[in-house]
Design a protein around this motif. Structure first.
Motif, PDB file in Angstrom:
ATOM      1  N   PHE A 129       2.466   1.862  -3.557  1.00 47.26           N
ATOM      2  CA  PHE A 129       1.562   2.373  -4.584  1.00 47.26           C
ATOM      3  C   PHE A 129       1.037   3.768  -4.269  1.00 47.26           C
ATOM      4  N   GLN A 130       0.920   4.109  -2.993  1.00 47.99           N
ATOM      5  CA  GLN A 130       0.548   5.477  -2.627  1.00 47.99           C
ATOM      6  C   GLN A 130       1.669   6.437  -3.009  1.00 47.99           C
ATOM      7  N   TRP A 155      -2.119   6.079  -5.598  1.00 44.80           N
ATOM      8  CA  TRP A 155      -3.334   5.304  -5.418  1.00 44.80           C
ATOM      9  C   TRP A 155      -3.867   5.556  -4.009  1.00 44.80           C
ATOM     10  N   GLN A 156      -5.178   5.446  -3.846  1.00 47.83           N
ATOM     11  CA  GLN A 156      -5.828   5.590  -2.554  1.00 47.83           C
ATOM     12  C   GLN A 156      -6.307   4.212  -2.097  1.00 47.83           C
ATOM     13  N   LYS A 158       0.826  -1.197   0.000  1.00 50.43           N
ATOM     14  CA  LYS A 158       0.000   0.000   0.000  1.00 50.43           C
ATOM     15  C   LYS A 158       0.869   1.258   0.000  1.00 50.43           C
ATOM     16  N   PHE A 200      -8.102  -0.598  -3.695  1.00 49.77           N
ATOM     17  CA  PHE A 200      -7.444   0.602  -4.212  1.00 49.77           C
ATOM     18  C   PHE A 200      -8.328   1.312  -5.224  1.00 49.77           C
ATOM     19  N   SER A 201      -8.100   2.615  -5.316  1.00 49.87           N
ATOM     20  CA  SER A 201      -8.818   3.459  -6.270  1.00 49.87           C
ATOM     21  C   SER A 201      -7.847   4.501  -6.805  1.00 49.87           C
ATOM     22  N   HIS A 202      -8.303   5.312  -7.735  1.00 51.67           N
ATOM     23  CA  HIS A 202      -7.473   6.320  -8.406  1.00 51.67           C
ATOM     24  C   HIS A 202      -6.351   5.655  -9.194  1.00 51.67           C
ATOM     25  N   SER A 203      -6.656   4.498  -9.762  1.00 54.57           N
ATOM     26  CA  SER A 203      -5.654   3.723 -10.499  1.00 54.57           C
ATOM     27  C   SER A 203      -6.055   3.481 -11.950  1.00 54.57           C
TER      28      SER A 203
END
Length: 118
Positions: A25-26, A31-32, A22, A43-46
């Motif tokens: 990727f942040q 990514w959120q 996590k 995860f989102s914003h990907s």
């Protein structure tokens, strides 16, 4: 018919080190994450929704895993960010018909790639 019918909707990947994955990727891709208990994080914003589940496995092309490929408008910058965050470069930038890409391994051992048409 719904325009999303039969489209890829969600991807799940294993994570040997969920917290490290996590954080990686942040830091690299912004990514959120939303945690659903101690062993799953969505995860989102990907570009596509997905999640990481706690596992002792990893997905890479050597063991027949699917290759998730991200897009970048600055391939060299993306590779530098991956390296700075502790990702291991499996294949440095190379050309292929239509663009260039590199492959990397994130902290949980999953192989992904980043490509660009620039």
């Amino acid at each position: 018919m719904n325009e999303h019918h039969h489209h890829i909707n969600y991807i799940e990947l294993p994570a040997q080190q969920l917290a490290a994955t996590k954080a990686f990727f942040q830091q690299v891709f912004n990514w959120q994450f939303t945690d659903y208990g101690p062993e799953y994080s969505a995860f989102s914003h990907s570009g596509v929704m997905g999640g990481f589940f706690q596992s002792d496995k990893a997905s890479n092309t050597d063991n027949g895993g699917a290759l998730v490929v991200l897009y970048s408008s600055d391939l060299e910058g993306s590779q530098a960010k991956v390296e700075a965050a502790g990702g291991q470069i499996k294949q440095p930038i190379f050309s292929f018909p239509g663009g260039r890409r590199f492959h990397f391994v994130e902290p949980s051992g999953n192989e992904l790639a980043v490509w660009s048409d620039k």
